[in-house]
Scaffold this motif. Structure first.
Motif, PDB file in Angstrom:
ATOM      1  N   ALA A 175       0.829  -1.210   0.000  1.00  0.00           N
ATOM      2  CA  ALA A 175       0.000   0.000   0.000  1.00  0.00           C
ATOM      3  C   ALA A 175       0.861   1.257   0.000  1.00  0.00           C
ATOM      4  O   ALA A 175       0.526   2.246  -0.669  1.00  0.00           O
ATOM      5  CB  ALA A 175      -0.940  -0.002   1.201  1.00  0.00           C
ATOM      6  N   LEU A 176       1.965   1.249   0.734  1.00  0.00           N
ATOM      7  CA  LEU A 176       2.838   2.420   0.765  1.00  0.00           C
ATOM      8  C   LEU A 176       3.487   2.658  -0.591  1.00  0.00           C
ATOM      9  O   LEU A 176       3.632   3.810  -1.025  1.00  0.00           O
ATOM     10  CB  LEU A 176       3.908   2.263   1.848  1.00  0.00           C
ATOM     11  N   ARG A 177       3.854   1.587  -1.287  1.00  0.00           N
ATOM     12  CA  ARG A 177       4.395   1.751  -2.645  1.00  0.00           C
ATOM     13  C   ARG A 177       3.355   2.358  -3.578  1.00  0.00           C
ATOM     14  O   ARG A 177       3.663   3.251  -4.365  1.00  0.00           O
ATOM     15  CB  ARG A 177       4.862   0.410  -3.197  1.00  0.00           C
ATOM     16  N   ILE A 178       2.140   1.846  -3.492  1.00  0.00           N
ATOM     17  CA  ILE A 178       1.062   2.383  -4.330  1.00  0.00           C
ATOM     18  C   ILE A 178       0.813   3.842  -3.983  1.00  0.00           C
ATOM     19  O   ILE A 178       0.595   4.674  -4.869  1.00  0.00           O
ATOM     20  CB  ILE A 178      -0.216   1.534  -4.170  1.00  0.00           C
ATOM     21  N   ASN A 179       0.843   4.168  -2.684  1.00  0.00           N
ATOM     22  CA  ASN A 179       0.666   5.562  -2.253  1.00  0.00           C
ATOM     23  C   ASN A 179       1.673   6.475  -2.925  1.00  0.00           C
ATOM     24  O   ASN A 179       1.313   7.513  -3.476  1.00  0.00           O
ATOM     25  CB  ASN A 179       0.835   5.693  -0.738  1.00  0.00           C
ATOM     26  N   TRP A 180       2.947   6.106  -2.838  1.00  0.00           N
ATOM     27  CA  TRP A 180       3.985   6.982  -3.385  1.00  0.00           C
ATOM     28  C   TRP A 180       3.909   7.075  -4.901  1.00  0.00           C
ATOM     29  O   TRP A 180       4.124   8.143  -5.475  1.00  0.00           O
ATOM     30  CB  TRP A 180       5.370   6.522  -2.927  1.00  0.00           C
ATOM     31  N   ILE A 181       3.589   5.979  -5.568  1.00  0.00           N
ATOM     32  CA  ILE A 181       3.465   6.016  -7.032  1.00  0.00           C
ATOM     33  C   ILE A 181       2.339   6.968  -7.439  1.00  0.00           C
ATOM     34  O   ILE A 181       2.519   7.820  -8.322  1.00  0.00           O
ATOM     35  CB  ILE A 181       3.230   4.594  -7.591  1.00  0.00           C
ATOM     36  N   CYS A 182       1.186   6.849  -6.801  1.00  0.00           N
ATOM     37  CA  CYS A 182       0.044   7.710  -7.158  1.00  0.00           C
ATOM     38  C   CYS A 182       0.258   9.153  -6.710  1.00  0.00           C
ATOM     39  O   CYS A 182      -0.124  10.088  -7.416  1.00  0.00           O
ATOM     40  CB  CYS A 182      -1.243   7.150  -6.568  1.00  0.00           C
ATOM     41  N   TYR A 183       0.860   9.345  -5.554  1.00  0.00           N
ATOM     42  CA  TYR A 183       1.121  10.696  -5.036  1.00  0.00           C
ATOM     43  C   TYR A 183       2.064  11.447  -5.983  1.00  0.00           C
ATOM     44  O   TYR A 183       1.785  12.564  -6.398  1.00  0.00           O
ATOM     45  CB  TYR A 183       1.724  10.582  -3.636  1.00  0.00           C
ATOM     46  N   ILE A 184       3.165  10.806  -6.338  1.00  0.00           N
ATOM     47  CA  ILE A 184       4.114  11.427  -7.269  1.00  0.00           C
ATOM     48  C   ILE A 184       3.483  11.571  -8.642  1.00  0.00           C
ATOM     49  O   ILE A 184       3.683  12.583  -9.329  1.00  0.00           O
ATOM     50  CB  ILE A 184       5.429  10.621  -7.307  1.00  0.00           C
ATOM     51  N   GLY A 185       2.686  10.583  -9.036  1.00  0.00           N
ATOM     52  CA  GLY A 185       1.989  10.667 -10.317  1.00  0.00           C
ATOM     53  C   GLY A 185       1.063  11.867 -10.397  1.00  0.00           C
ATOM     54  O   GLY A 185       0.991  12.532 -11.439  1.00  0.00           O
ATOM     55  N   MET A 186       0.356  12.153  -9.310  1.00  0.00           N
ATOM     56  CA  MET A 186      -0.526  13.325  -9.305  1.00  0.00           C
ATOM     57  C   MET A 186       0.276  14.617  -9.406  1.00  0.00           C
ATOM     58  O   MET A 186      -0.091  15.537 -10.146  1.00  0.00           O
ATOM     59  CB  MET A 186      -1.401  13.344  -8.049  1.00  0.00           C
ATOM     60  N   LEU A 187       1.392  14.693  -8.681  1.00  0.00           N
ATOM     61  CA  LEU A 187       2.213  15.896  -8.740  1.00  0.00           C
ATOM     62  C   LEU A 187       2.804  16.091 -10.135  1.00  0.00           C
ATOM     63  O   LEU A 187       2.824  17.215 -10.664  1.00  0.00           O
ATOM     64  CB  LEU A 187       3.318  15.841  -7.682  1.00  0.00           C
ATOM     65  N   VAL A 188       3.259  15.003 -10.761  1.00  0.00           N
ATOM     66  CA  VAL A 188       3.803  15.084 -12.126  1.00  0.00           C
ATOM     67  C   VAL A 188       2.698  15.468 -13.103  1.00  0.00           C
ATOM     68  O   VAL A 188       2.919  16.264 -14.022  1.00  0.00           O
ATOM     69  CB  VAL A 188       4.470  13.745 -12.522  1.00  0.00           C
ATOM     70  N   LEU A 189       1.507  14.918 -12.924  1.00  0.00           N
ATOM     71  CA  LEU A 189       0.379  15.275 -13.784  1.00  0.00           C
ATOM     72  C   LEU A 189       0.076  16.764 -13.711  1.00  0.00           C
ATOM     73  O   LEU A 189      -0.147  17.412 -14.739  1.00  0.00           O
ATOM     74  CB  LEU A 189      -0.863  14.465 -13.398  1.00  0.00           C
ATOM     75  N   PHE A 190       0.088  17.326 -12.505  1.00  0.00           N
ATOM     76  CA  PHE A 190      -0.207  18.751 -12.360  1.00  0.00           C
ATOM     77  C   PHE A 190       0.880  19.616 -12.998  1.00  0.00           C
ATOM     78  O   PHE A 190       0.589  20.659 -13.582  1.00  0.00           O
ATOM     79  CB  PHE A 190      -0.392  19.125 -10.893  1.00  0.00           C
ATOM     80  N   VAL A 191       2.139  19.183 -12.898  1.00  0.00           N
ATOM     81  CA  VAL A 191       3.222  19.922 -13.553  1.00  0.00           C
ATOM     82  C   VAL A 191       3.045  19.873 -15.064  1.00  0.00           C
ATOM     83  O   VAL A 191       3.110  20.899 -15.743  1.00  0.00           O
ATOM     84  CB  VAL A 191       4.603  19.359 -13.136  1.00  0.00           C
ATOM     85  N   ALA A 192       2.799  18.675 -15.594  1.00  0.00           N
ATOM     86  CA  ALA A 192       2.624  18.529 -17.048  1.00  0.00           C
ATOM     87  C   ALA A 192       1.395  19.290 -17.531  1.00  0.00           C
ATOM     88  O   ALA A 192       1.418  19.921 -18.591  1.00  0.00           O
ATOM     89  CB  ALA A 192       2.507  17.048 -17.404  1.00  0.00           C
TER      90      ALA A 192
END
Length: 115
Positions: free
Chosen positions: A12-29
């Motif tokens: 769950a922690l791995r999934i958390n970090w993948i999605c959390y960073i994914g959201m931040l990268v999505l907002f930058v893009a």
């Protein structure tokens, strides 16, 4: 049972970090490469997520609960945006990332307390 909870928490922690960073990268893009993006919109999208970052790094279970509450805003807004005729691919990606992050954060908090 403790080994099972530890294993689930680790996933769950791995999934958390993948999605959390994914959201931040999505907002930058979204704000750098697509038209209609702006620095103000980027700040509006990322600051609420960054508020819980110190607690997430320290793995406080309450930070995961607060992240769930914050994510409710993202989920609501992104589902409304997906239903609009002017939707883009980023709206669908945001729905998926925020829902997965919500569920994994909720379960991470629960499994942290079970340890």
């Amino acid at each position: 049972m403790n080994d099972s909870v530890q294993r689930k928490l680790k996933i769950a922690l791995r999934i958390n970090w993948i999605c959390y960073i994914g959201m931040l990268v999505l907002f930058v893009a979204w704000n750098l490469f697509l038209e209609g993006g702006s620095l103000f919109l980027w700040c509006l999208q990322t600051i609420p997520l960054l508020l819980v970052l110190p607690g997430l790094l320290k793995q406080h279970y309450r930070s995961y609960l607060w992240l769930c509450f914050i994510l409710l805003l993202y989920i609501t807004a992104s589902i409304v945006d997906v239903m609009m005729p002017t939707r883009g691919w980023q709206d669908g990606v945001l729905v998926v990332l925020s829902l997965i992050l919500f569920f994994s954060s909720m379960m991470s908090s629960r499994w942290h307390r079970m340890q």
